[in-house]
Design an enzyme around this catalytic site. Structure first.
Site, PDB file in Angstrom:
ATOM      1  N   HIS A 173       0.644   0.587  -1.496  1.00 19.95           N
ATOM      2  CA  HIS A 173       0.795  -0.817  -1.136  1.00 19.95           C
ATOM      3  C   HIS A 173       1.601  -0.844   0.165  1.00 19.95           C
ATOM      4  CE1 HIS A 173       1.989  -5.178  -2.100  1.00 19.95           C
ATOM      5  NE2 HIS A 173       2.696  -4.848  -1.031  1.00 19.95           N
TER       6      HIS A 173
ATOM      7  N   LYS B 114      -6.121 -16.513  -4.022  1.00 22.16           N
ATOM      8  CA  LYS B 114      -6.518 -15.200  -3.519  1.00 22.16           C
ATOM      9  C   LYS B 114      -7.986 -15.207  -3.081  1.00 22.16           C
ATOM     10  CE  LYS B 114      -3.414 -12.708  -6.701  1.00 22.16           C
ATOM     11  NZ  LYS B 114      -2.264 -12.171  -6.004  1.00 22.16           N
TER      12      LYS B 114
ATOM     13  N   GLY C  52       3.100 -12.028  -8.997  1.00 20.94           N
ATOM     14  CA  GLY C  52       4.025 -11.251  -9.826  1.00 20.94           C
ATOM     15  C   GLY C  52       3.311 -10.351 -10.818  1.00 20.94           C
ATOM     16  N   GLY C  53       2.103  -9.937 -10.476  1.00 19.63           N
ATOM     17  CA  GLY C  53       1.389  -9.001 -11.349  1.00 19.63           C
ATOM     18  C   GLY C  53       0.822  -9.646 -12.606  1.00 19.63           C
TER      19      GLY C  53
ATOM     20  N   ARG D  71       5.858 -16.796   2.738  1.00 19.80           N
ATOM     21  CA  ARG D  71       7.290 -17.044   2.544  1.00 19.80           C
ATOM     22  C   ARG D  71       8.063 -15.795   2.940  1.00 19.80           C
ATOM     23  NH1 ARG D  71       7.429 -13.509  -1.696  1.00 19.80           N
ATOM     24  NH2 ARG D  71       5.684 -13.682  -3.122  1.00 19.80           N
TER      25      ARG D  71
HETATM   26  P1  ADP Z   1       0.374 -10.320  -7.297  1.00 22.52           P
HETATM   27  O1  ADP Z   1       0.068 -11.461  -6.394  1.00 22.52           O
HETATM   28  O2  ADP Z   1       0.319 -10.669  -8.753  1.00 22.52           O
HETATM   29  O3  ADP Z   1       1.594  -9.552  -6.910  1.00 22.52           O
HETATM   30  P2  ADP Z   1      -1.379  -8.494  -5.864  1.00 22.52           P
HETATM   31  O4  ADP Z   1      -2.777  -8.874  -5.582  1.00 22.52           O
HETATM   32  O5  ADP Z   1      -0.395  -8.628  -4.749  1.00 22.52           O
HETATM   33  O6  ADP Z   1      -0.856  -9.316  -7.130  1.00 22.52           O
HETATM   34  O7  ADP Z   1      -1.326  -7.013  -6.426  1.00 22.52           O
HETATM   35  C1  ADP Z   1      -0.173  -6.445  -6.970  1.00 22.52           C
HETATM   36  C2  ADP Z   1      -0.338  -4.962  -7.111  1.00 22.52           C
HETATM   37  O8  ADP Z   1      -1.438  -4.639  -7.960  1.00 22.52           O
HETATM   38  C3  ADP Z   1      -0.619  -4.225  -5.838  1.00 22.52           C
HETATM   39  O9  ADP Z   1       0.532  -3.948  -5.116  1.00 22.52           O
HETATM   40  C4  ADP Z   1      -1.311  -2.975  -6.341  1.00 22.52           C
HETATM   41  O10 ADP Z   1      -0.359  -2.045  -6.826  1.00 22.52           O
HETATM   42  C5  ADP Z   1      -2.097  -3.468  -7.505  1.00 22.52           C
HETATM   43  N1  ADP Z   1      -3.472  -3.795  -7.086  1.00 22.52           N
HETATM   44  C6  ADP Z   1      -3.934  -4.990  -6.667  1.00 22.52           C
HETATM   45  N2  ADP Z   1      -5.236  -4.933  -6.370  1.00 22.52           N
HETATM   46  C7  ADP Z   1      -5.643  -3.671  -6.604  1.00 22.52           C
HETATM   47  C8  ADP Z   1      -6.885  -2.970  -6.512  1.00 22.52           C
HETATM   48  N3  ADP Z   1      -7.994  -3.581  -6.128  1.00 22.52           N
HETATM   49  N4  ADP Z   1      -6.904  -1.665  -6.840  1.00 22.52           N
HETATM   50  C9  ADP Z   1      -5.791  -1.027  -7.263  1.00 22.52           C
HETATM   51  N5  ADP Z   1      -4.600  -1.633  -7.385  1.00 22.52           N
HETATM   52  C10 ADP Z   1      -4.518  -2.932  -7.063  1.00 22.52           C
END
Ligand code: ADP
Length: 673
Positions: free
Chosen positions: A208, A116, A164-165, A292
């Site tokens: 999102h 990231k 995956g959060g 992907r």
């Molecule tokens: P992963 O790769 O683990 O899925 P992401 O970076 O795609 O993580 O983020 C997953 C979710 O986390 C996002 O869809 C959003 O809901 C929340 N999120 C991520 N970054 C932020 C942020 N800076 N502020 C608020 N929510 C966030």
């Protein structure tokens, strides 16, 4: 185009890819682990190669085995699906080294977007707006903390290798920072073997929004509309839709173009998703790019009328993009709900077991079901417990949402706890209907979504009770026709039920709450008087297939009902509830084997015995008191008869279903009517 491809995946996505291959006359090779020998994806493929034991790291993640399977089967290309090896640079490299086409982007793109932080650095140079934050190489805790202090709390710590959060922590103040950092790092090391962190400003309630992009090997790039994936639990998507509702045409275009620029910045090829956060001022920020096919790709397919797997195959085999930007059209609206074997009431704990009953709604122009399992299959502990994706499409959002909601109410899954009621409740929340969504939606509308609200529950308990009473009647009648025996036990039951004082008792459990129901049949107006706790309901209704319609205290209701074993799910227009039934009232006994058995309706303790052994008792007389979940429950004589023997004494613990009393019904009195 290819002659033969290998699909290095399992479950619904393997099946999804095979369907397109069949359509394009491409031969398919599946791979499988010991847990998946009889899996649907294996049966759909032309050939299948065994990889190893059930655990993914001993099968689906074994790069060498997957590559040799492809070589031996003569597959020219490998589709990795999502998850597993789909974003694994080593796998991509191994494909290249063995002259196998990896159906996905270049190694360079995977590597650049795999972290990231490096993704953010690249996007910064391409002038794509980023969520403010720190994504530098200096990982000393003091530097990370200073960055957080400078941008102001709350902040979000993210593992740069995360997905995956996982490996994410919100930090609300400086005092929490050290602890949160340590926890996020531990999770990241365990999950991804890499604890590099970035710090981002935590946006209050963003949406999102992500954009589907496609690039070919000839310099062409397009975006295929956007998706809103704001409905999340623990930062994981639950319901997605396309197009994202309520965006102005200009904003949509700006985000689409930013996504294409992001892809071009890394010489992208194939299908990719650029994820953005959109704040309440309509400012959007790059979050990450997934290199992907996404789980939620079907919503894009439904609104664009394109087959994205076909696009991937065309591009990987060197062809041009099928459409240019002006040819991409969006029609109508689509939703996807992820149906999981998990317990929403228990922190979404994954569930495993056998899918005893699995009935999906009928597929049509409006309903699509992507699944990797069939009735009788196992959901194993080894993999993601997704059962299916229910996808709906219609001319507009309102209609598509109605289709989704109807489809969820119809979906029947027996033998396994699942999230159907939870998805249904989200879909029926007024805020969701009016597209008022953000990533904190589930938190905000907790009461409406979960099994929390007692006043709402009361109404549906009455419906569940009525359903139980009506199906009892039906079963009894069917049994009677089948047996056609005037002396059958059914006759006794009915005779008793037809009495003016025909009272039945049973219990319904909702979450941790047990509701005792007393039901009295009122022959003069074919209705039931229900006493549930201190509430009274006069209910009547008609059941047709899964639809129950009728009145509760003279106000009309209709609901879709599903029952499995001892569970009854009620889907009203507002909300879904799932009850567990503890019946064991005498009236449902349709077989004389059980005539003299009285069973414990639930696990509990015997409080007291109300009569002496050998006593002659009248129908409705109390025989025994039990306590379960801090509530007392009376076991009553279903008909007049004799209590021969109690199997337990006061103070004993009993299991639900245990036989409590040896009881002989008084045949003479029960057959008169
Ligand atoms: P992963 O790769 O683990 O899925 P992401 O970076 O795609 O993580 O983020 C997953 C979710 O986390 C996002 O869809 C959003 O809901 C929340 N999120 C991520 N970054 C932020 C942020 N800076 N502020 C608020 N929510 C966030």
């Amino acid at each position: 185009m290819f002659n033969k491809i290998l699909i290095a995946n399992r479950g619904e996505i393997a099946c999804r890819i095979i369907s397109t291959a069949i359509k394009l006359n491409i031969k398919t090779v599946a791979v499988y682990s010991a847990a998946d020998e009889n899996a649907r994806h294996v049966s759909m493929a032309d050939e299948a190669v065994f990889l190893g034991p059930a655990a993914a790291r001993e099968s689906y993640l074994l790069i060498e085995k997957v590559i040799s399977a492809a070589i031996e089967a003569g597959a020219e290309a490998i589709h990795p699906g999502y998850g597993f090896l789909s974003e694994n640079a080593d796998f991509c490299r191994a494909c290249e080294a063995n002259n196998i086409i990896f159906i996905g982007p270049s190694l360079h793109a995977i590597e650049s977007m795999g972290s990231k932080s490096s993704a953010k650095t690249i996007m910064q140079s391409a002038n794509i707006p980023l969520v403010p934050g720190y994504h530098g190489d200096d990982q000393s805790p003091a530097v990370l903390k200073q960055a957080a202090n400078d941008m102001g709390y709350p902040v979000l710590l993210k593992a740069t290798a995360g997905g995956g959060g996982k490996g994410m922590r919100q930090v609300w103040s400086e005092t929490e920072f050290d602890q949160a950092l340590a926890a996020a790092k531990r999770e990241a090391i365990n999950g991804f073997g890499d604890d590099t962190m970035l710090v981002e400003k935590y946006l209050a309630s963003p949406r999102h929004i992500e954009v589907q992009v496609f690039c070919d090997n000839h310099g062409n790039a397009v975006y295929l509309a956007d998706r809103d994936c704001s409905i999340q639990r623990r930062h994981q998507k639950v319901i997605e839709e396309a197009p994202a509702p309520g965006l102005s045409d200009q904003l949509r275009k700006d985000m689409g173009q930013a996504a294409v620029l992001s892809a071009l910045a890394i010489d992208y090829r194939g299908a990719g998703t650029v994820e953005f956060l959109l704040d309440s001022d309509n400012a959007f920020y790059f979050m990450e790019m997934n290199t992907r096919l996404q789980v939620e790709h079907p919503v894009t397919e439904m609104v664009t009328g394109q087959d994205l797997v076909e696009w991937q195959l065309l591009i990987a085999s060197g062809e041009n993009l099928p459409l240019n930007q002006s040819e991409v059209k969006v029609t109508g609206h689509a939703f996807e709900a992820r149906i999981y074997a998990e317990d929403p009431d228990n922190d979404f704990l994954p569930v495993s077991g056998t899918l005893n009953v699995l009935e999906a709604p009928k597929e049509s122009e409006n309903i699509r079901v992507d699944t990797g399992v069939r009735q009788g299959d196992q959901v194993s502990v080894y993999y993601d417990p997704m059962i299916a994706k229910l996808i709906s499409w219609n001319q507009n959002r309102e209609l598509a949402l109605q289709d989704l909601s109807k489809g969820l109410a119809q979906y029947t899954i027996g033998g396994m706890t699942n999230n159907l009621y939870f998805l249904y409740n989200i879909a029926n929340t007024p805020a969701f209907k009016s597209a008022d969504v953000d990533t904190r939606f589930i938190e905000k509308y907790h009461r409406a979504i979960f099994h929390d609200s007692e006043e709402q529950a009361n109404h549906s308990i009455a419906i569940a009770a009525l359903y139980y009473l009506l199906t009892q009647d039906k079963n009894t009648k069917q049994n009677n026709t089948a047996k056609n025996d005037p002396f059958s036990p059914w006759q006794k039951t009915q005779a008793w039920r037809m009495n003016a004082a025909a009272i039945q008792h049973f219990s319904l459990q909702l979450k941790q709450q047990l509701y005792f129901v007393q039901a009295e049949y009122l022959i003069e107006n074919s209705s039931y008087r229900l006493a549930i706790g201190d509430q009274q309901f006069l209910v009547t209704g008609k059941l047709e297939k899964k639809q129950l319609a009728g009145t509760i205290n003279q106000s009309y209701f209709s609901a879709t009902i599903k029952d499995q074993d001892d569970s009854i799910s009620i889907y009203t227009e507002q909300k879904a509830f799932e009850f567990t039934l503890y019946q064991k009232s005498f009236s449902d006994i349709d077989d004389d084997h059980h005539d003299n058995h009285l069973l414990a309706p639930m696990n509990g303790t015997i409080v007291s015995l109300a009569v002496a052994e050998g006593s002659k008792v009248e129908a409705g007389e109390s025989l025994l008191m039990m306590e379960a979940m801090k509530m007392e429950h009376t076991i009553r004589a279903p008909v007049s008869g004799v209590v021969n023997n109690f199997y337990f004494q006061a103070g004993d613990l009993v299991d639900g279903g245990a036989e409590l009393i040896d009881f002989t019904p008084d045949t003479e009195s029960s057959t008169e009517s």
